[in-house]
Design a protein around this motif. Structure first.
Motif, PDB file in Angstrom:
ATOM      1  N   GLU A  44      -6.483 -34.737  -2.251  1.00 50.26           N
ATOM      2  CA  GLU A  44      -5.774 -34.428  -1.009  1.00 50.26           C
ATOM      3  C   GLU A  44      -4.962 -35.620  -0.538  1.00 50.26           C
ATOM      4  OE1 GLU A  44      -8.811 -33.207   1.754  1.00 50.26           O
ATOM      5  OE2 GLU A  44      -9.469 -35.253   2.128  1.00 50.26           O
ATOM      6  N   TRP A  45      -3.968 -35.307   0.288  1.00 49.09           N
ATOM      7  CA  TRP A  45      -3.115 -36.313   0.890  1.00 49.09           C
ATOM      8  C   TRP A  45      -3.463 -36.390   2.369  1.00 49.09           C
ATOM      9  CZ3 TRP A  45      -1.769 -33.415  -3.181  1.00 49.09           C
ATOM     10  CH2 TRP A  45      -1.144 -34.055  -4.254  1.00 49.09           C
ATOM     11  N   ILE A  46      -3.562 -37.587   2.882  1.00 52.25           N
ATOM     12  CA  ILE A  46      -3.834 -37.796   4.304  1.00 52.25           C
ATOM     13  C   ILE A  46      -2.539 -38.286   4.939  1.00 52.25           C
ATOM     14  CG2 ILE A  46      -5.210 -39.068   5.989  1.00 52.25           C
ATOM     15  CD1 ILE A  46      -7.344 -39.254   3.665  1.00 52.25           C
ATOM     16  N   LEU A  47      -2.037 -37.493   5.870  1.00 52.53           N
ATOM     17  CA  LEU A  47      -0.770 -37.784   6.523  1.00 52.53           C
ATOM     18  C   LEU A  47      -1.011 -38.189   7.971  1.00 52.53           C
ATOM     19  CD1 LEU A  47      -0.309 -35.084   4.552  1.00 52.53           C
ATOM     20  CD2 LEU A  47       2.013 -35.445   5.324  1.00 52.53           C
ATOM     21  N   GLU A  48      -0.429 -39.293   8.361  1.00 55.70           N
ATOM     22  CA  GLU A  48      -0.421 -39.713   9.761  1.00 55.70           C
ATOM     23  C   GLU A  48       0.952 -39.323  10.306  1.00 55.70           C
ATOM     24  OE1 GLU A  48      -3.015 -40.765  11.292  1.00 55.70           O
ATOM     25  OE2 GLU A  48      -4.284 -41.126   9.547  1.00 55.70           O
ATOM     26  N   THR A  49       0.971 -38.368  11.234  1.00 50.79           N
ATOM     27  CA  THR A  49       2.235 -37.814  11.699  1.00 50.79           C
ATOM     28  C   THR A  49       2.422 -37.995  13.200  1.00 50.79           C
ATOM     29  OG1 THR A  49       1.382 -35.605  12.210  1.00 50.79           O
ATOM     30  CG2 THR A  49       2.033 -36.019   9.927  1.00 50.79           C
ATOM     31  N   THR A  50       3.655 -37.859  13.622  1.00 51.17           N
ATOM     32  CA  THR A  50       4.025 -37.813  15.033  1.00 51.17           C
ATOM     33  C   THR A  50       4.890 -36.582  15.216  1.00 51.17           C
ATOM     34  OG1 THR A  50       4.015 -40.214  15.239  1.00 51.17           O
ATOM     35  CG2 THR A  50       5.242 -39.022  16.886  1.00 51.17           C
ATOM     36  N   GLY A  51       4.735 -35.932  16.364  1.00 47.61           N
ATOM     37  CA  GLY A  51       5.554 -34.759  16.621  1.00 47.61           C
ATOM     38  C   GLY A  51       5.579 -34.413  18.089  1.00 47.61           C
ATOM     39  N   LYS A  52       6.322 -33.364  18.399  1.00 52.10           N
ATOM     40  CA  LYS A  52       6.443 -32.877  19.769  1.00 52.10           C
ATOM     41  C   LYS A  52       5.643 -31.585  19.893  1.00 52.10           C
ATOM     42  CE  LYS A  52      10.704 -35.214  20.878  1.00 52.10           C
ATOM     43  NZ  LYS A  52      10.042 -36.182  21.699  1.00 52.10           N
ATOM     44  N   LEU A  53       4.644 -31.604  20.774  1.00 52.22           N
ATOM     45  CA  LEU A  53       3.789 -30.450  21.019  1.00 52.22           C
ATOM     46  C   LEU A  53       4.126 -29.889  22.394  1.00 52.22           C
ATOM     47  CD1 LEU A  53       1.356 -28.681  20.132  1.00 52.22           C
ATOM     48  CD2 LEU A  53      -0.126 -30.376  21.243  1.00 52.22           C
ATOM     49  N   THR A  54       4.424 -28.590  22.437  1.00 48.66           N
ATOM     50  CA  THR A  54       4.753 -27.925  23.698  1.00 48.66           C
ATOM     51  C   THR A  54       3.694 -26.890  24.015  1.00 48.66           C
ATOM     52  OG1 THR A  54       7.129 -28.236  23.295  1.00 48.66           O
ATOM     53  CG2 THR A  54       6.501 -26.607  24.952  1.00 48.66           C
ATOM     54  N   ILE A  55       3.048 -27.048  25.160  1.00 49.13           N
ATOM     55  CA  ILE A  55       2.045 -26.103  25.652  1.00 49.13           C
ATOM     56  C   ILE A  55       2.358 -25.837  27.121  1.00 49.13           C
ATOM     57  CG2 ILE A  55      -0.418 -25.668  26.054  1.00 49.13           C
ATOM     58  CD1 ILE A  55      -1.073 -27.698  23.896  1.00 49.13           C
ATOM     59  N   ALA A  56       2.322 -24.564  27.508  1.00 48.58           N
ATOM     60  CA  ALA A  56       2.563 -24.166  28.910  1.00 48.58           C
ATOM     61  C   ALA A  56       3.898 -24.699  29.428  1.00 48.58           C
ATOM     62  CB  ALA A  56       1.403 -24.613  29.802  1.00 48.58           C
ATOM     63  N   GLY A  57       4.876 -24.817  28.518  1.00 49.22           N
ATOM     64  CA  GLY A  57       6.207 -25.257  28.918  1.00 49.22           C
ATOM     65  C   GLY A  57       6.403 -26.757  29.000  1.00 49.22           C
ATOM     66  N   LYS A  58       5.363 -27.543  28.763  1.00 47.44           N
ATOM     67  CA  LYS A  58       5.477 -29.013  28.825  1.00 47.44           C
ATOM     68  C   LYS A  58       5.375 -29.590  27.420  1.00 47.44           C
ATOM     69  CE  LYS A  58       3.475 -33.128  31.003  1.00 47.44           C
ATOM     70  NZ  LYS A  58       4.719 -33.819  31.233  1.00 47.44           N
ATOM     71  N   THR A  59       6.278 -30.512  27.098  1.00 42.88           N
ATOM     72  CA  THR A  59       6.330 -31.127  25.771  1.00 42.88           C
ATOM     73  C   THR A  59       5.850 -32.568  25.835  1.00 42.88           C
ATOM     74  OG1 THR A  59       8.202 -29.726  25.157  1.00 42.88           O
ATOM     75  CG2 THR A  59       7.826 -31.692  23.813  1.00 42.88           C
ATOM     76  N   ASN A  60       4.913 -32.910  24.959  1.00 43.60           N
ATOM     77  CA  ASN A  60       4.421 -34.284  24.839  1.00 43.60           C
ATOM     78  C   ASN A  60       4.540 -34.738  23.391  1.00 43.60           C
ATOM     79  OD1 ASN A  60       3.628 -34.474  27.529  1.00 43.60           O
ATOM     80  ND2 ASN A  60       1.541 -33.813  27.120  1.00 43.60           N
TER      81      ASN A  60
END
Length: 192
Positions: A118-134
């Motif tokens: 398996e490959w272990i990836l350390e990622t960053t992204g934009k998560l949007t829940i209830a209309g708010k993005t973090n």
């Protein structure tokens, strides 16, 4: 003419030797995503039943070379508990009257390490829940099978309040959900 043929043959050999890795578009195949939380009464878990996903990955055979892009969307109204009255509280917290989906869009793979199969990836992204993005960091494990299907697994702890959500309450506030939730997911993607 002989010189041109030699150059073409050398160019073909060079192209074959440089790389056998190819970038492919991938689409949703299957998933399992469960949201876990706590309350003053008991712990709870709710599966998310509908998702979409697309991505662009580079493979060499069944070796993952890179994850170039990834986008995932979960239907918030497909989150179901074993109690209908709890579903209504969840939808209220998620503000589903205005925001029907939870989305994640990967912006960067900070590192990718192979460990066993398996490959272990350390990622960053934009998560949007209830209309708010973090912006969120997420560790994800990936496995590629013999057919080139890629399966990602991971988990992420979040605070509802960091997405502008109010943790659900019931029975006139006597039962209160904890602020922290944990998303557990498995997402399988095939070449599209």
């Amino acid at each position: 003419m002989k010189r041109v043929s030699c150059h073409l043959a050398a160019l073909a050999v060079l192209m074959l030797s440089v790389s056998n890795a190819f970038a492919y578009g991938f689409g949703y195949s299957s998933h399992k995503m469960v949201i876990h939380g706590t309350s003053t009464l008991h712990d709870w878990s709710c599966p998310t039943n509908k998702m979409k996903a697309k991505g662009d990955f580079t493979l060499a055979g069944n070796e993952l070379q890179s994850v170039n892009s990834m986008w995932v969307e979960a239907d918030a109204l497909s989150i179901k508990s074993d109690k209908e009255d709890m579903d209504e509280k969840i939808y209220e917290a998620l503000k589903t009257d205005k925001h029907k989906n939870i989305t994640f869009s990967m912006t960067k793979v900070k590192s990718m390490t192979k460990k066993g199969n398996e490959w272990i990836l350390e990622t960053t992204g934009k998560l949007t829940i209830a209309g708010k993005t973090n912006d969120v960091d997420m560790t994800v494990k990936a496995v590629v099978d013999a057919s080139g299907t890629v399966t990602f697994k991971g988990e992420k702890k979040l605070l509802m309040t960091s997405f502008g959500m109010t943790p659900p309450k019931a029975m006139l506030g006597m039962i209160k959900a904890g602020d922290e939730i944990r998303l557990d997911f498995t997402l399988t993607m095939k070449r599209s």
